[in-house]
Design a protein around this motif. Structure first.
Motif, mmCIF file in Angstrom:
data_model
loop_
_atom_site.group_PDB
_atom_site.id
_atom_site.type_symbol
_atom_site.label_atom_id
_atom_site.label_comp_id
_atom_site.label_asym_id
_atom_site.label_seq_id
_atom_site.Cartn_x
_atom_site.Cartn_y
_atom_site.Cartn_z
ATOM 1 N N ALA A 231 35.035 42.470 61.667
ATOM 2 C CA ALA A 231 35.999 41.927 61.496
ATOM 3 C C ALA A 231 35.996 40.416 60.420
ATOM 4 N N TRP A 232 35.162 40.440 60.420
ATOM 5 C CA TRP A 232 35.302 39.460 58.832
ATOM 6 C C TRP A 232 34.878 40.353 57.345
ATOM 7 N N LEU A 233 34.505 41.332 57.319
ATOM 8 C CA LEU A 233 34.456 42.371 56.103
ATOM 9 C C LEU A 233 35.719 42.614 55.684
ATOM 10 N N ILE A 234 36.511 43.177 56.751
ATOM 11 C CA ILE A 234 38.208 44.023 57.159
ATOM 12 C C ILE A 234 39.134 41.992 56.466
ATOM 13 N N SER A 235 38.626 41.055 57.460
ATOM 14 C CA SER A 235 39.295 40.505 56.495
ATOM 15 C C SER A 235 39.454 39.877 54.628
ATOM 16 N N TRP A 236 37.998 39.740 54.597
ATOM 17 C CA TRP A 236 36.990 39.929 53.254
ATOM 18 C C TRP A 236 37.768 40.376 52.650
ATOM 19 N N LEU A 237 37.744 41.618 52.312
ATOM 20 C CA LEU A 237 38.042 42.820 51.298
ATOM 21 C C LEU A 237 40.122 42.805 51.848
ATOM 22 N N VAL A 238 40.268 42.337 52.317
ATOM 23 C CA VAL A 238 41.904 41.778 51.736
ATOM 24 C C VAL A 238 42.007 40.142 51.478
ATOM 25 N N ALA A 239 41.379 39.258 52.090
ATOM 26 C CA ALA A 239 41.943 37.797 51.608
ATOM 27 C C ALA A 239 40.758 37.386 49.802
ATOM 28 N N PHE A 240 40.289 38.354 49.035
ATOM 29 C CA PHE A 240 39.388 38.474 48.558
ATOM 30 C C PHE A 240 40.632 38.486 46.847
ATOM 31 N N PRO A 241 40.783 39.817 47.161
ATOM 32 C CA PRO A 241 42.235 40.311 46.302
ATOM 33 C C PRO A 241 44.061 39.268 45.805
ATOM 34 N N VAL A 242 43.845 39.314 46.882
ATOM 35 C CA VAL A 242 45.383 38.287 47.879
ATOM 36 C C VAL A 242 45.581 37.370 46.861
ATOM 37 N N LEU A 243 43.781 36.304 46.982
ATOM 38 C CA LEU A 243 43.988 35.115 46.283
ATOM 39 C C LEU A 243 43.313 35.367 44.380
ATOM 40 N N LEU A 244 42.635 36.086 44.333
ATOM 41 C CA LEU A 244 42.959 35.822 43.361
ATOM 42 C C LEU A 244 44.515 36.444 42.190
ATOM 43 N N ILE A 245 45.213 36.970 43.095
ATOM 44 C CA ILE A 245 46.410 37.330 43.230
ATOM 45 C C ILE A 245 47.472 36.145 43.003
ATOM 46 N N MET B 69 32.171 36.185 73.990
ATOM 47 C CA MET B 69 31.111 36.172 73.497
ATOM 48 C C MET B 69 30.367 37.487 74.085
ATOM 49 N N PRO B 70 30.454 38.870 74.310
ATOM 50 C CA PRO B 70 29.942 39.828 74.509
ATOM 51 C C PRO B 70 28.422 40.422 73.849
ATOM 52 N N ASP B 71 27.984 41.009 74.631
ATOM 53 C CA ASP B 71 26.786 41.731 73.652
ATOM 54 C C ASP B 71 26.928 41.867 72.218
ATOM 55 N N ASN B 72 27.768 42.865 71.994
ATOM 56 C CA ASN B 72 28.221 43.320 70.771
ATOM 57 C C ASN B 72 28.656 42.155 69.831
ATOM 58 N N PHE B 73 28.232 40.997 69.736
ATOM 59 C CA PHE B 73 29.528 39.673 69.203
ATOM 60 C C PHE B 73 29.159 39.950 68.176
ATOM 61 N N MET B 74 28.118 40.358 67.388
ATOM 62 C CA MET B 74 27.569 39.889 66.029
ATOM 63 C C MET B 74 28.559 41.629 65.316
ATOM 64 N N GLN B 75 28.032 42.203 66.161
ATOM 65 C CA GLN B 75 28.937 44.039 65.402
ATOM 66 C C GLN B 75 29.848 43.146 65.203
ATOM 67 N N LEU B 76 31.135 43.224 66.123
ATOM 68 C CA LEU B 76 32.800 42.616 66.533
ATOM 69 C C LEU B 76 33.120 41.786 65.291
ATOM 70 N N TRP B 77 31.987 41.130 65.063
ATOM 71 C CA TRP B 77 32.287 39.600 64.127
ATOM 72 C C TRP B 77 32.287 39.937 62.369
ATOM 73 N N SER B 78 31.081 41.103 62.590
ATOM 74 C CA SER B 78 30.991 41.000 61.250
ATOM 75 C C SER B 78 31.704 42.371 60.355
#
Length: 76
Positions: A48-62, A37-46
Motif C-alpha cells: 500500500a505504501w509503495l503504490i501510494s508513494w508512486l502516485v504521491a511523489f510525481p503529484v507533489l512535483l507537479i 493487524m493480520p499476520d501479513n500486515f507488513m506485506q500489505l502495508w508495504s
C-alpha cells in the motif's frame, strides 16, 4: 562529513522526503483501518505504501509550484 547536494536539488528533495513521510503515515493508518493487524500486515502495508508513494511523489512535483503561488496569494 557527508557531501551535500547542491541547492538546486531542493525542489526535488523536499517533495521526495515529504511524499515518503506522508504516504508512510497515511498508508499505515489506512491499512490498519482496512484490514486490522493480520499476520501479513507488513506485506500489505508495504505494498500500500509503495503504490501510494508512486502516485504521491510525481503529484507533489507537479502541484508544488501551484501550491507555492497560492500560498503567496493567501499569506503576506
Amino acid at each position: 562529513m557527508a557531501k551535500k547536494l547542491p541547492a538546486k536539488y531542493e525542489t526535488k528533495v523536499m517533495p521526495l522526503i515529504l511524499s515518503i513521510l506522508m504516504t508512510f503515515i497515511v498508508s499505515l493508518v489506512s491499512t490498519i483501518r482496512a484490514v486490522g493487524m493480520p499476520d501479513n500486515f507488513m506485506q500489505l502495508w508495504s505494498q500500500a505504501w509503495l503504490i501510494s508513494w508512486l502516485v504521491a511523489f510525481p503529484v507533489l512535483l507537479i502541484l508544488l509550484p501551484i501550491v507555492k503561488r497560492l500560498t503567496k496569494v493567501i499569506v503576506e
